[in-house]
Scaffold this active site. Structure first.
Site, PDB file in Angstrom:
ATOM      1  N   GLY A  30      57.209  46.904  45.746  1.00 30.97           N
ATOM      2  CA  GLY A  30      57.089  46.923  44.408  1.00 30.97           C
ATOM      3  C   GLY A  30      56.392  48.107  43.563  1.00 30.97           C
ATOM      4  N   TYR A  76      42.275  35.168  43.554  1.00 31.84           N
ATOM      5  CA  TYR A  76      42.678  36.626  42.848  1.00 31.84           C
ATOM      6  C   TYR A  76      42.338  36.608  41.578  1.00 31.84           C
ATOM      7  CZ  TYR A  76      47.253  39.112  41.765  1.00 31.84           C
ATOM      8  OH  TYR A  76      48.205  40.562  41.310  1.00 31.84           O
TER       9      TYR A  76
HETATM   10  N1  LIG Z   1      54.570  42.088  42.050  1.00 36.15           N
HETATM   11  C1  LIG Z   1      54.032  41.359  41.145  1.00 36.15           C
HETATM   12  O1  LIG Z   1      54.467  40.910  40.311  1.00 36.15           O
HETATM   13  C2  LIG Z   1      52.087  41.932  40.411  1.00 36.15           C
HETATM   14  C3  LIG Z   1      52.235  40.918  39.585  1.00 36.15           C
HETATM   15  C4  LIG Z   1      50.915  41.910  38.473  1.00 36.15           C
HETATM   16  C5  LIG Z   1      49.542  42.087  39.378  1.00 36.15           C
HETATM   17  N2  LIG Z   1      50.407  43.212  40.799  1.00 36.15           N
HETATM   18  C6  LIG Z   1      49.723  43.612  41.169  1.00 36.15           C
HETATM   19  O2  LIG Z   1      50.460  45.079  41.294  1.00 36.15           O
HETATM   20  C7  LIG Z   1      49.696  45.838  42.910  1.00 36.15           C
HETATM   21  C8  LIG Z   1      51.261  46.039  43.662  1.00 36.15           C
HETATM   22  O3  LIG Z   1      51.729  44.889  43.832  1.00 36.15           O
HETATM   23  P1  LIG Z   1      53.201  44.570  44.347  1.00 36.15           P
HETATM   24  O4  LIG Z   1      52.817  43.428  44.952  1.00 36.15           O
HETATM   25  O5  LIG Z   1      54.176  45.039  43.916  1.00 36.15           O
HETATM   26  O6  LIG Z   1      52.730  45.162  45.928  1.00 36.15           O
HETATM   27  P2  LIG Z   1      53.421  46.593  46.251  1.00 36.15           P
HETATM   28  O7  LIG Z   1      54.912  46.413  46.377  1.00 36.15           O
HETATM   29  O8  LIG Z   1      53.203  47.219  45.284  1.00 36.15           O
HETATM   30  O9  LIG Z   1      52.241  46.783  47.821  1.00 36.15           O
HETATM   31  C9  LIG Z   1      51.614  46.584  47.897  1.00 36.15           C
HETATM   32  C10 LIG Z   1      51.439  47.694  49.350  1.00 36.15           C
HETATM   33  O10 LIG Z   1      49.215  47.631  48.986  1.00 36.15           O
HETATM   34  C11 LIG Z   1      49.352  47.959  50.672  1.00 36.15           C
HETATM   35  N3  LIG Z   1      47.893  46.995  50.322  1.00 36.15           N
HETATM   36  C12 LIG Z   1      47.467  46.157  51.034  1.00 36.15           C
HETATM   37  N4  LIG Z   1      46.771  46.045  51.725  1.00 36.15           N
HETATM   38  C13 LIG Z   1      46.550  47.360  52.073  1.00 36.15           C
HETATM   39  C14 LIG Z   1      45.226  47.868  52.427  1.00 36.15           C
HETATM   40  N5  LIG Z   1      43.894  47.236  52.653  1.00 36.15           N
HETATM   41  N6  LIG Z   1      44.806  49.139  52.711  1.00 36.15           N
HETATM   42  C15 LIG Z   1      46.390  49.893  52.238  1.00 36.15           C
HETATM   43  N7  LIG Z   1      47.348  49.942  51.936  1.00 36.15           N
HETATM   44  C16 LIG Z   1      47.470  48.381  50.894  1.00 36.15           C
HETATM   45  C17 LIG Z   1      50.116  47.531  51.006  1.00 36.15           C
HETATM   46  O11 LIG Z   1      50.614  47.699  52.336  1.00 36.15           O
HETATM   47  C18 LIG Z   1      51.413  46.969  50.454  1.00 36.15           C
HETATM   48  O12 LIG Z   1      52.397  48.643  50.770  1.00 36.15           O
HETATM   49  C19 LIG Z   1      48.686  44.498  43.747  1.00 36.15           C
HETATM   50  O13 LIG Z   1      47.372  45.149  43.018  1.00 36.15           O
HETATM   51  C20 LIG Z   1      48.875  43.352  42.692  1.00 36.15           C
HETATM   52  O14 LIG Z   1      48.144  42.546  42.686  1.00 36.15           O
HETATM   53  C21 LIG Z   1      51.686  42.517  41.571  1.00 36.15           C
END
Ligand SMILES: NC(=O)c1ccc[n+]([C@@H]2O[C@H](COP(=O)([O-])OP(=O)(O)OC[C@H]3O[C@@H](n4cnc5c(N)ncnc54)[C@H](O)[C@@H]3O)[C@@H](O)[C@H]2O)c1
Length: 276
Positions: free
Chosen positions: A22, A159
């Protein structure tokens, strides 16, 4: 394989969680395309290797460090890794993050600690390590928050607390870092269709795509969900000289969700709705 030749004149950025399918992957890809030496720090070995190899095959400068960002010392390890592959980092993106949807009565201490350690402890430690290592010319940090920092729904106590914390951490870090010419900003994405989110939606909705289409229609002002690349473009801007007068700010990218009162169709049904 790392592009050492290009490394001598490019700037280096660390992206935590940068292997994600993502937002993380969207950020790493856009920054590498923009000419950054992109150091992807992620716990997912397969995804990290595959993305960094894919970027290298395109002639872009990227390297992968497999690491758990919650381990003490991981941030210093990432800074040393960046310096050994390219040059010391002058930019950091704190994107690694995990979700939790549980009623407060069901949340265990382990749940609570796990989400806080990825979403807040790690950005704190990585920011500290990068600030200590920044060149005298300064640099920039971008934190990835969430719309849950300012408005939320049931099941999000843990969260939402971490995302509220990263919003205020951004301003406080900007205050500490301004005199060092280090800028700190925060991006609050709305719903981005990442694999993490699709899994979550799949647990309660029979069709993820139908659920996302209904969400977009009712909960956004715009017809498209924000994409990981669009979040990456905003990160690229904040890290660039074009943003050299911006620090301590939070920007929301959510298709208009947080600007809306009630659901969109409640009012548009009376005046005609082009998407409905
Ligand atoms: N996707 C959404 O709709 C959304 C909305 C608001 C905020 N966010 C935030 O955006 C960021 C990315 O989210 P996303 O859902 O797009 O996920 P993403 O697809 O970017 O995946 C998250 C990545 O973080 C890595 N990760 C998790 N724990 C880890 C650890 N302990 N050490 C190293 N790597 C680790 C995972 O392996 C993964 O590759 C997060 O901070 C999330 O809270 C996402």
């Amino acid at each position: 394989m790392t592009n050492h030749h290009a490394a001598t004149h490019l700037k280096t950025v660390i992206v935590t969680g940068g292997a994600g399918g993502g937002i993380g992957g969207g950020i790493s890809t856009v920054l590498a395309e923009a000419g950054w030496n992109t150091v992807i720090v992620d716990i997912d070995r397969d995804a990290g290797r595959s993305l960094s190899e894919q970027l290298n095959r395109r002639g872009l400068s990227a390297a992968f460090l497999e690491a758990d960002v919650t381990h003490p010392g991981c941030a210093e390890q990432a800074v040393a890794f960046a310096a050994s592959k390219f040059a010391g980092p002058c930019a950091l993106v704190n994107s690694a993050g995990i979700g939790l949807v549980k009623d407060i009565a069901e949340v265990s201490d382990e749940d609570y600690r796990r989400v806080f350690s990825v979403n807040i402890d790690a950005p704190y430690r990585f920011s500290r390590a990068v600030v200590r290592a920044m060149p005298p010319s300064g640099g920039a940090i971008v934190n990835i928050g969430s719309v849950h920092a300012s408005a939320t729904c049931p099941g999000y106590t843990v969260y939402a607390a971490t995302k509220g914390a990263i919003d205020s951490f951004t301003r406080a870090l900007a205050a500490d870092c301004g005199p060092r010419a280090i800028r700190v900003n925060c991006i609050h994405p709305g719903l981005v269709p990442s694999p993490q989110n699709r899994d979550l939606i799949g647990r309660f909705a029979p069709s993820v795509d139908a659920w996302l289409a209904a969400y977009t229609l009712q909960k956004q002002l715009l017809a498209n969900l924000p994409s990981p690349r669009q979040v990456g473009e905003l990160v690229r801007f904040f890290l660039s000289d074009a943003a050299s007068a911006i620090t301590g700010q939070s920007v929301t990218i959510d298709g208009g969700t947080s600007a809306m009162l009630y659901e969109r169709l409640m009012t548009t049904s009376t005046i005609g709705d082009r998407n409905g």
